[in-house]
Design a protein around this motif. Structure first.
Motif, PDB file in Angstrom:
ATOM      1  N   MET A  82       5.089  -3.432  -6.815  1.00  0.00           N
ATOM      2  CA  MET A  82       4.627  -4.784  -6.587  1.00  0.00           C
ATOM      3  C   MET A  82       5.313  -5.304  -5.341  1.00  0.00           C
ATOM      4  O   MET A  82       6.522  -5.209  -5.208  1.00  0.00           O
ATOM      5  N   GLU A  83       4.561  -5.870  -4.454  1.00  0.00           N
ATOM      6  CA  GLU A  83       5.139  -6.430  -3.251  1.00  0.00           C
ATOM      7  C   GLU A  83       5.853  -7.726  -3.586  1.00  0.00           C
ATOM      8  O   GLU A  83       5.429  -8.475  -4.447  1.00  0.00           O
ATOM      9  N   ARG A  84       6.906  -7.973  -2.866  1.00  0.00           N
ATOM     10  CA  ARG A  84       7.740  -9.153  -3.130  1.00  0.00           C
ATOM     11  C   ARG A  84       6.964 -10.455  -2.946  1.00  0.00           C
ATOM     12  O   ARG A  84       7.198 -11.410  -3.662  1.00  0.00           O
ATOM     13  N   ASP A  85       6.038 -10.507  -1.992  1.00  0.00           N
ATOM     14  CA  ASP A  85       5.357 -11.765  -1.700  1.00  0.00           C
ATOM     15  C   ASP A  85       4.126 -12.032  -2.562  1.00  0.00           C
ATOM     16  O   ASP A  85       3.512 -13.078  -2.443  1.00  0.00           O
ATOM     17  N   ILE A  86       3.750 -11.111  -3.447  1.00  0.00           N
ATOM     18  CA  ILE A  86       2.587 -11.327  -4.312  1.00  0.00           C
ATOM     19  C   ILE A  86       3.081 -11.674  -5.711  1.00  0.00           C
ATOM     20  O   ILE A  86       3.625 -10.849  -6.412  1.00  0.00           O
ATOM     21  N   SER A  87       2.875 -12.918  -6.082  1.00  0.00           N
ATOM     22  CA  SER A  87       3.304 -13.356  -7.409  1.00  0.00           C
ATOM     23  C   SER A  87       2.115 -13.312  -8.358  1.00  0.00           C
ATOM     24  O   SER A  87       0.955 -13.247  -7.938  1.00  0.00           O
ATOM     25  N   VAL A  88       2.400 -13.391  -9.637  1.00  0.00           N
ATOM     26  CA  VAL A  88       1.336 -13.415 -10.634  1.00  0.00           C
ATOM     27  C   VAL A  88       0.493 -14.680 -10.460  1.00  0.00           C
ATOM     28  O   VAL A  88      -0.716 -14.672 -10.691  1.00  0.00           O
TER      29      VAL A  88
END
Length: 97
Positions: free
Chosen positions: A1-7
């Motif tokens: 999961m990329e750090r900048d993509i949140s749920v």
């Protein structure tokens, strides 16, 4: 999961996520503010996200704002704390016999 993509981003924002999972937007906003989804809500969020065809994993609901970088050094410095007590214990009081 990329750090900048949140749920929250995967769902399209706080309001779309709240609508999809049947929660109040203020509740979802609080989850985002504190950076965690309550454990009892995580399975439901994952199930709804997958049902909507979102690329959501269990890691997204456990770390809704992204996994903390484990490689980043964490500095913890112990600061001595001075404790002051102006009360003399009963056993040391001269006026009590």
């Amino acid at each position: 999961m990329e750090r900048d993509i949140s749920v929250f981003t995967l769902f399209g924002g706080i309001r779309p996520m709240a609508r999809a999972i049947g929660e109040n937007p203020s509740t979802v906003a609080a989850w985002k503010r504190v950076g965690r989804i309550p454990a009892e809500k995580q399975p439901h969020v994952l199930e709804v996200g997958q049902a909507l065809g979102l690329p959501i994993t269990a890691e997204h609901v456990v770390f809704p704002l992204g996994r903390p970088n484990a490689a980043a050094p964490v500095e913890i410095t112990a600061q001595p704390i001075a404790v002051a007590c102006d009360r003399t214990p009963i056993t040391q009081r001269k006026d009590i016999q």
